[in-house]
Motif scaffolding. Structure first.
Motif, mmCIF file in Angstrom:
data_model
loop_
_atom_site.group_PDB
_atom_site.id
_atom_site.type_symbol
_atom_site.label_atom_id
_atom_site.label_comp_id
_atom_site.label_asym_id
_atom_site.label_seq_id
_atom_site.Cartn_x
_atom_site.Cartn_y
_atom_site.Cartn_z
ATOM 1 N N VAL A 332 0.858 -1.230 -0.132
ATOM 2 C CA VAL A 332 0.049 -0.031 -0.065
ATOM 3 C C VAL A 332 0.819 1.132 -0.195
ATOM 4 O O VAL A 332 1.688 1.495 1.088
ATOM 5 N N PRO A 333 0.661 2.233 -0.952
ATOM 6 C CA PRO A 333 1.483 3.314 -0.936
ATOM 7 C C PRO A 333 1.169 4.232 0.060
ATOM 8 O O PRO A 333 0.137 4.242 0.525
ATOM 9 N N PHE A 334 2.231 5.215 0.453
ATOM 10 C CA PHE A 334 2.059 6.329 1.201
ATOM 11 C C PHE A 334 0.848 7.234 0.978
ATOM 12 O O PHE A 334 1.006 7.707 -0.186
ATOM 13 N N PRO A 335 -0.211 7.432 1.757
ATOM 14 C CA PRO A 335 -1.333 8.050 1.410
ATOM 15 C C PRO A 335 -1.351 9.569 1.446
ATOM 16 O O PRO A 335 -0.668 10.022 2.375
ATOM 17 N N GLU A 336 -2.018 10.266 0.810
ATOM 18 C CA GLU A 336 -1.931 11.639 0.817
ATOM 19 C C GLU A 336 -2.624 12.059 2.185
ATOM 20 O O GLU A 336 -2.375 13.303 2.939
ATOM 21 N N ASP A 337 -3.487 11.257 2.897
ATOM 22 C CA ASP A 337 -4.183 11.635 3.926
ATOM 23 C C ASP A 337 -3.403 11.470 5.364
ATOM 24 O O ASP A 337 -3.599 12.026 6.234
ATOM 25 N N ALA A 338 -1.890 11.098 4.931
ATOM 26 C CA ALA A 338 -0.810 11.035 6.009
ATOM 27 C C ALA A 338 -0.323 12.364 6.343
ATOM 28 O O ALA A 338 0.450 12.619 7.185
#
Length: 377
Positions: A332-338
């Motif tokens: 799972v790629p690093f999310p913008e929500d992080a």
């Protein structure tokens, strides 16, 4: 955006990139500092300890000032309200070679601190503030240990102290000053006022001025430098659950592309390393329990179900942690929500002060009972 400030130094030490990890209670122990340091150079400050606790050799405090053998310069933050105790603590640091750099905390907004006249309340007492800074600088001089000072804009919007504090610290020999662009009344709410950092930079001309507040990405850091002219940046909440932020900052200040955030598998590997470092520092049981507070920060924005998140928040052993990490889909790629703000924010609140504290800013008497708060920092 190319906004790299001039070369930053603190005493004999070069700070490159011009990035400082802010001391955070219960966070910036030797384990977390080691984790962050592997992502890039800079200055990584130990958790705050009180002068009285240090002088009295409180066992918890002596454990808190643990440094790795390869940690250099060793940076320690002191909290104190009494010039005499400050001088004693700094002489102890000098005599026993406990640190290479001393930072002084005049920015804490916590009610139990301000109600005794400490932290962000203290710079209002200009003479006392100057006496404390002078005591530290003079005690550190024989060893050539640089002393820096961190403070907030003021107590509240009606009682701003930062310009006086900056000029006084400069006059008393501080190696640099760092400003968190909020008042004590704001705590961590709202937005930091970076324009105050720019005004402090105009007022303090012979030593570096560092900016602190709302740096959650490499772009934030470059923007702060461009907007304020500050000589370096101080990162606190922005690195919670994101120690690789220091890699991003190093790249940005070097004019290089900022790397992508790690996948969930990469985050899991960092979390596991953090656990091992905490266990080395605190022991198996306490180390894992200490890690729990970091779980939500590491997993923020990732599609991790509520049940699994709760299990992470209650983890009790390294083996259990490893089982939980194995349940995370690594691709799972690093999310913008992080991205964006993290950590405590709270709400603005009236600052609790000692009776009559605002009556006379020239009163240099030491607040009564302020240094009774001395259990391990």
């Amino acid at each position: 955006m190319n906004a790299r400030p001039p070369l930053l130094r603190v005493g004999p030490y070069q700070v490159d990139p011009p990035v400082v990890l802010a001391p955070m209670a219960g966070i910036t122990n030797v384990a977390f500092r080691q984790l962050c340091r592997q992502y890039g150079a800079g200055l990584y400050v130990c958790e705050m300890v009180t002068t009285r606790a240090l002088v009295e050799r409180d066992p918890m405090t002596m454990h808190m000032i643990t440094f790795n053998a390869d940690e250099h310069p060793r940076s320690l933050q002191l909290y104190g309200v009494d010039p005499v105790n400050m001088a004693k603590a700094v002489r102890m640091i000098v005599d026993e070679n406990l640190a290479d750099h001393i930072d002084m905390n005049f920015g804490c907004p916590v009610p139990k601190v301000t109600r005794k006249g400490g932290g962000a309340a203290l710079p209002y007492k200009r003479r006392l503030f100057g006496d404390i800074v002078r005591a530290a600088v003079r005690a550190a001089e024989p060893a050539g240990i640089p002393v820096t000072v961190k403070f907030r804009i003021g107590i509240d919007a009606e009682h701003l102290t930062y310009l006086d504090a900056g000029r006084i610290a400069e006059a008393e020999g501080a190696a640099w000053v760092a400003l968190h662009g909020r008042t004590a009344a704001q705590r961590y709410s709202g937005q930091a006022d970076w324009s105050a950092i720019a005004r402090l930079k105009e007022a303090v001309t012979t030593i570096p001025v560092l900016g602190n507040g709302d740096i959650f990405s490499a772009d934030d850091a470059l923007r702060m430098v461009a907007e304020t002219g500050c000589d370096g940046i101080v990162v606190g909440r922005g690195c919670l659950g994101r120690p690789w932020l220091f890699r991003d900052l190093a790249a940005a200040f070097a004019g290089q592309p900022v790397p992508e955030g790690p996948s969930l598998g990469g985050v899991a590997a960092v979390l596991h390393q953090h656990a091992e470092l905490l266990i080395d520092h605190l022991g198996a049981d306490k180390g894992i329990r200490d890690l729990r507070k970091h779980m939500a920060w590491y997993l923020r924005g990732f599609p991790v179900g509520g049940d699994l998140r709760r299990s992470f928040a209650m983890v009790s052993s390294l083996a259990e942690l490893e089982d939980l990490l194995a349940e995370l889909p690594p691709e799972v790629p690093f999310p913008e929500d992080a991205e964006g703000p993290r950590g405590r924010q709270g709400s603005p609140a009236k600052v609790t002060l000692p009776h009559g504290w605002l009556d006379d800013p020239e009163d240099a008497s030491v607040p009564v009972g302020a240094e009774l708060m001395h259990s391990g920092g």
